[in-house]
Design a protein around this motif. Structure first.
Motif, PDB file in Angstrom:
ATOM      1  N   GLU A   1     -32.024 -32.163 -14.448  1.00 24.35           N
ATOM      2  CA  GLU A   1     -30.639 -32.036 -13.970  1.00 24.35           C
ATOM      3  C   GLU A   1     -30.088 -30.626 -14.114  1.00 24.35           C
ATOM      4  O   GLU A   1     -28.982 -30.335 -13.696  1.00 24.35           O
ATOM      5  N   ILE A   2     -30.879 -29.735 -14.745  1.00 24.51           N
ATOM      6  CA  ILE A   2     -30.357 -28.400 -15.056  1.00 24.51           C
ATOM      7  C   ILE A   2     -31.159 -27.331 -14.327  1.00 24.51           C
ATOM      8  O   ILE A   2     -32.377 -27.350 -14.331  1.00 24.51           O
TER       9      ILE A   2
ATOM     10  N   GLU B   1     -31.967 -23.837 -15.003  1.00 20.12           N
ATOM     11  CA  GLU B   1     -31.853 -22.858 -16.083  1.00 20.12           C
ATOM     12  C   GLU B   1     -32.034 -21.437 -15.567  1.00 20.12           C
ATOM     13  O   GLU B   1     -32.864 -21.209 -14.709  1.00 20.12           O
TER      14      GLU B   1
ATOM     15  N   PRO C   1     -25.487 -18.520 -16.243  1.00 17.26           N
ATOM     16  CA  PRO C   1     -25.932 -19.862 -16.561  1.00 17.26           C
ATOM     17  C   PRO C   1     -25.416 -20.869 -15.545  1.00 17.26           C
ATOM     18  O   PRO C   1     -24.520 -20.566 -14.754  1.00 17.26           O
ATOM     19  N   ASP C   2     -26.001 -22.067 -15.621  1.00 18.81           N
ATOM     20  CA  ASP C   2     -25.587 -23.101 -14.690  1.00 18.81           C
ATOM     21  C   ASP C   2     -24.145 -23.519 -14.929  1.00 18.81           C
ATOM     22  O   ASP C   2     -23.599 -23.351 -16.006  1.00 18.81           O
TER      23      ASP C   2
ATOM     24  N   THR D   1     -21.657 -26.529 -17.998  1.00 18.24           N
ATOM     25  CA  THR D   1     -22.142 -26.604 -19.368  1.00 18.24           C
ATOM     26  C   THR D   1     -20.977 -26.640 -20.332  1.00 18.24           C
ATOM     27  O   THR D   1     -19.852 -26.302 -19.984  1.00 18.24           O
TER      28      THR D   1
ATOM     29  N   ARG E   1     -27.785 -21.228 -26.869  1.00 16.42           N
ATOM     30  CA  ARG E   1     -26.558 -21.305 -26.070  1.00 16.42           C
ATOM     31  C   ARG E   1     -25.770 -19.996 -26.181  1.00 16.42           C
ATOM     32  O   ARG E   1     -25.300 -19.436 -25.188  1.00 16.42           O
TER      33      ARG E   1
ATOM     34  N   LYS F   1     -27.306 -18.012 -23.150  1.00 14.14           N
ATOM     35  CA  LYS F   1     -26.502 -18.761 -22.185  1.00 14.14           C
ATOM     36  C   LYS F   1     -27.210 -20.013 -21.685  1.00 14.14           C
ATOM     37  O   LYS F   1     -27.097 -20.375 -20.511  1.00 14.14           O
TER      38      LYS F   1
ATOM     39  N   ALA G   1     -28.006 -23.870 -21.112  1.00 19.30           N
ATOM     40  CA  ALA G   1     -27.123 -25.022 -20.905  1.00 19.30           C
ATOM     41  C   ALA G   1     -27.163 -25.946 -22.127  1.00 19.30           C
ATOM     42  O   ALA G   1     -28.227 -26.196 -22.694  1.00 19.30           O
ATOM     43  N   LEU G   2     -25.993 -26.412 -22.530  1.00 20.21           N
ATOM     44  CA  LEU G   2     -25.909 -27.341 -23.658  1.00 20.21           C
ATOM     45  C   LEU G   2     -25.217 -28.606 -23.149  1.00 20.21           C
ATOM     46  O   LEU G   2     -24.023 -28.805 -23.360  1.00 20.21           O
ATOM     47  N   THR G   3     -25.994 -29.434 -22.463  1.00 22.38           N
ATOM     48  CA  THR G   3     -25.430 -30.635 -21.857  1.00 22.38           C
ATOM     49  C   THR G   3     -25.413 -31.771 -22.884  1.00 22.38           C
ATOM     50  O   THR G   3     -26.117 -31.706 -23.903  1.00 22.38           O
TER      51      THR G   3
ATOM     52  N   ARG H   1     -28.908 -32.913 -23.703  1.00 21.68           N
ATOM     53  CA  ARG H   1     -29.654 -31.997 -24.584  1.00 21.68           C
ATOM     54  C   ARG H   1     -29.166 -32.121 -26.028  1.00 21.68           C
ATOM     55  O   ARG H   1     -29.955 -32.027 -26.965  1.00 21.68           O
TER      56      ARG H   1
END
Lengths: 144, 117
Positions: free
Chosen positions: A128-129, A131, A139-140, A143, B88, B92, B94-96, B99
């Motif tokens: 889903e990401i 990167e 970044p995406d 987040t 993060r 940078k 992603a920290l969803t 995750r």
């Protein structure tokens, strides 16, 4: 997303190699430690470790793991990659139970399931990401 | 844990996290194959990363001399969370929510196995 999908076989093979090298290193440590026991940190003990063939499996495992890890890190995000590398804990435990006849307890089984479940969840999250591949890129979106 | 053991645990987290982030920084060097390795060899971050691991090895030994191995592995599993937070902040990443949950599951699993061993 196409980029991520293209990287999947690379990550899969890379992580399997990493876990194999890490596991080999730990098994080498175990046999080396057993064959040179007790550890005394004397010159004689250090020499016995150097002459012990299993020490070289550990060394080869560590070198292989380092090369694999640095290759993976070129594109893999460090956070999920570092967490996923802990699959080694499960593979070492499986070998200890099957080969070395160590006892497996319920908390160890639950712990293993949590690790494997967490890594599967990482894989689901990766799909889903998008990167950033290079350092310093944006970044995406979405987040935290 | 005693104050000394807590300090050692904190230092293992610092060196482990710094070491991983430094290796990630080094891995971002240009080139492919051998050229990538040559570029990394000229990058200061790979030396910071490896040095952090050498130091952490001794700090970890000192920490384990103060606490049982099971307790050491249990509290040491927090490094999974500090590395993901560092990723993060500095890269940078992603920290969803997925995750975050996955990181907690792996850290809990490692901690549980350590505690049970």
């Amino acid at each position: 997303m196409a980029g991520q999908a293209k990287m999947r076989p690379f990550y899969l093979i890379g992580f399997l190699l990493l876990v194999a090298f890490d596991t080999a290193a730990q098994i080498g440590f175990k046999f080396s430690a057993t064959n040179t026991s007790p550890a005394s940190f004397t010159p004689e003990w250090i020499l016995s470790v150097i002459c012990e063939k299993w020490s070289y499996l550990s060394l080869a495992g560590y070198l292989g793991a380092f090369v694999t890890w640095m290759t993976l890190l070129k594109t893999a995000p460090i956070g999920p990659a570092f967490a996923a590398s802990h699959l080694e804990v499960v593979t070492v435990m499986i070998i200890c139970v099957t080969w070395l006849h160590e006892k497996l307890t319920l908390p160890q089984i639950i712990g293993s399931l949590l690790i494997v479940g967490g890594i599967i969840l990482f894989a689901v999250a990766e799909a889903e990401i998008e990167e950033p591949i290079e350092l310093g890129t944006t970044p995406d979106a979405g987040t935290v | 844990m005693s104050a000394a053991a807590t300090l050692m645990w904190f230092l293992t987290l610092v060196f482990d996290t710094f070491g991983q982030l430094a290796l990630k920084a080094a891995a971002g060097a240009d080139g492919d194959g051998l050229a990538h390795w040559k570029a990394m060899a000229k990058d200061k971050w790979i030396y910071f990363g490896v040095s952090a691991y050498v130091i952490e090895f001794f700090v970890w030994l000192a920490f384990l001399s103060m606490v049982p191995l099971s307790q050491g592995v249990l509290v040491g599993s927090v490094n999974i969370l500090t590395v993901i937070i560092g990723g993060r902040i500095f890269f940078k990443e992603a920290l969803t929510p997925k995750r975050i949950v996955a990181s907690i599951m792996v850290a809990a699993g490692v901690g549980l196995i350590g505690w049970a061993s």
